[in-house]
Design a protein around this motif. Structure first.
Motif, PDB file in Angstrom:
ATOM      1  N   ASN A 278      -5.127  12.720   0.992  1.00  0.00           N
ATOM      2  CA  ASN A 278      -4.257  11.757   1.833  1.00  0.00           C
ATOM      3  C   ASN A 278      -5.112  10.939   2.926  1.00  0.00           C
ATOM      4  O   ASN A 278      -6.203  10.893   2.975  1.00  0.00           O
ATOM      5  CB  ASN A 278      -3.149  12.581   2.791  1.00  0.00           C
TER       6      ASN A 278
ATOM      7  N   ASP B 129      -1.790  10.887  -1.569  1.00  0.00           N
ATOM      8  CA  ASP B 129      -2.070   9.858  -2.656  1.00  0.00           C
ATOM      9  C   ASP B 129      -2.388  10.380  -3.957  1.00  0.00           C
ATOM     10  O   ASP B 129      -2.261   9.832  -5.117  1.00  0.00           O
ATOM     11  CB  ASP B 129      -3.101   9.043  -1.956  1.00  0.00           C
TER      12      ASP B 129
ATOM     13  N   ARG C 197       0.824  -1.187  -0.078  1.00  0.00           N
ATOM     14  CA  ARG C 197       0.217   0.235  -0.013  1.00  0.00           C
ATOM     15  C   ARG C 197       0.920   1.040   0.142  1.00  0.00           C
ATOM     16  O   ARG C 197       2.228   1.139   0.107  1.00  0.00           O
ATOM     17  CB  ARG C 197      -0.902   0.058   1.060  1.00  0.00           C
TER      18      ARG C 197
HETATM   19  O1  MRU Z   1      -4.557   3.267   2.054  1.00  0.00           O
HETATM   20  P1  MRU Z   1      -3.094   3.231   1.959  1.00  0.00           P
HETATM   21  O2  MRU Z   1      -2.295   2.872   3.175  1.00  0.00           O
HETATM   22  O3  MRU Z   1      -2.632   2.774   0.984  1.00  0.00           O
HETATM   23  O4  MRU Z   1      -2.823   4.998   2.209  1.00  0.00           O
HETATM   24  C1  MRU Z   1      -1.754   5.701   1.829  1.00  0.00           C
HETATM   25  C2  MRU Z   1      -1.065   6.172   2.911  1.00  0.00           C
HETATM   26  O5  MRU Z   1      -0.529   5.522   3.662  1.00  0.00           O
HETATM   27  C3  MRU Z   1      -1.228   7.522   3.144  1.00  0.00           C
HETATM   28  O6  MRU Z   1      -2.434   8.162   2.791  1.00  0.00           O
HETATM   29  C4  MRU Z   1      -0.001   8.214   2.959  1.00  0.00           C
HETATM   30  O7  MRU Z   1       0.165   9.187   3.691  1.00  0.00           O
HETATM   31  C5  MRU Z   1       0.366   8.439   1.645  1.00  0.00           C
HETATM   32  S1  MRU Z   1       0.678   7.310   0.375  1.00  0.00           S
HETATM   33  C6  MRU Z   1       2.473   7.709   0.428  1.00  0.00           C
END
Ligand code: MRU
Length: 370
Positions: free
Chosen positions: A258, A248, A55
């Motif tokens: 995010n 994201d 992820r």
């Molecule tokens: O749902 P996830 O764990 O894939 O979410 C992503 C994240 O961990 C965060 O939103 C993160 O701060 C950005 S991804 C580098």
């Protein structure tokens, strides 16, 4: 990142020729077990992304890119291009919010255009390797640029550590290496600047508690885990010098999606004059969008992630427990969008800029007029 004395990236291949195999770290097993899994088919790769064995925006992109290579090497000779089109579509729908997924698939599509069979497989391998290396390099540079910001805060209060609050996991585990939000932290720590990280637990999946805390332990960075709602209180009492989170997806106007809860931290930071930075590589920009609140698709995940928690029991076994009346329904939005006006700056591989269209285009002039 060094784990048990060995340096790992978060995705890699081993072996050569027909035996070359793709490996990832199963992030759902952390922090209690460090488990490595092979991915043999495009279904394996889709499952790894969908079920969050991998992820984080950058790693999702890199995994999708390697998924295209896995698809190419398992595609039938007859019907190669239909198989590839279907495989790319399966990968595209695994998760909706992070830009890096579609970005990586588009790069693979271009790299393989007009090719089939072994030639396509070789092109997909080269492009996946390039995306992976680029992700690591870009994250390393984010660290260098973010280090400058931390250095300035340190000079203001040399007598104590710089207190940095982060939300979710935007570290090594969310990318191929280094991370985005944590890369400046690692760079500062390695440069001898005293830093301390406030780690939001990040309900419902607790990426802060299980992944960020694990990474910081591995690297030896001082930190404290806090419940998600503590940040505002700490900011009111001068206990946070800066917030750095990942993203994201960030629009060309600077709105940033995010992990859910980021927006509330940005509001608290604005109310307390605490600088709030988003760290991201260029693969996380979506230059086709401006209004992120309106236009960024927000993933809604299984409600059981809110209702059920897992952790290590006193018997030393990982167990799942329900934390609400069994009949209580729940909703589970995975991301929120922080409007650009609440963001002090964006830390990218090309430098730090204002979270505005002008600021972003000053670093990425090739995106003007697109
Ligand atoms: O749902 P996830 O764990 O894939 O979410 C992503 C994240 O961990 C965060 O939103 C993160 O701060 C950005 S991804 C580098």
């Amino acid at each position: 990142m060094n784990v048990e004395g060995r340096h790992y990236r978060t995705i890699w291949t081993e072996g050569g020729g027909d035996d070359e195999t793709l490996y990832i770290i199963d992030q759902t097993a952390l922090p209690h077990t460090f488990r490595i899994l092979p991915l043999h088919s495009v279904e394996d790769v889709c499952r790894a992304i969908r079920e969050m064995w991998v992820r984080g925006a950058g790693l999702i992109g890199a995994t999708a890119a390697w998924g295209v290579w896995v698809a190419a090497r398992t595609a039938p000779e007859q019907g190669f291009s239909e198989f590839m089109t279907q495989s790319m579509e399966k990968l595209r729908v695994t998760r909706p919010t992070a830009s890096n997924l579609v970005w990586a698939l588009e790069r693979q599509k271009k790299a393989m255009a007009g090719l089939s069979g072994k030639e396509a497989e070789r092109a997909a391998h080269a492009e996946a390797a390039a995306i992976t290396d680029e992700d690591a390099q870009f994250c390393r540079r984010i660290g260098v640029h973010g280090l400058g910001l931390i250095q300035k805060l340190h000079e203001r209060h040399p007598e104590r550590p710089v207190n940095i609050l982060t939300h979710c996991n935007a570290g090594w585990l969310a990318f191929v290496d280094y991370g985005s939000a944590l890369s400046p932290v690692y760079a500062a720590f390695d440069a001898g600047i005293p830093v301390h990280v406030w780690v939001d637990e990040t309900r419902p999946r607790n990426q802060g508690a299980s992944l960020t805390a694990w990474e910081l332990c591995r690297h030896g960075v001082p930190h404290d885990l806090i419940a998600d709602n503590v940040g505002g209180h700490l900011m009111q009492h001068g206990m946070v010098d800066m917030v750095i989170t990942g993203a994201d997806r960030v629009t060309r106007c600077g709105d940033a999606a995010n992990k859910i809860g980021t927006y509330l931290k940005a509001l608290a930071a604005a109310d307390n004059n605490v600088p709030f930075y988003i760290a991201l590589p260029s693969s996380t920009f979506d230059f086709s969008l401006c209004d992120g609140v309106r236009d960024i698709p927000i993933e809604e995940r299984n409600a059981d992630e809110v209702r059920v928690m897992s952790g290590l029991s006193e018997r030393g076994e990982v167990e799942r427990v329900c934390i609400c009346p069994p009949e209580t329904p729940a909703r589970n939005w995975a991301f929120d969008v922080t409007p650009a006006r609440l963001i002090t700056g964006l830390i990218t591989e090309r430098g730090v800029c204002e979270a505005s269209e002008e600021g972003i285009l000053s670093l990425y002039p090739e995106q003007r007029g697109i």
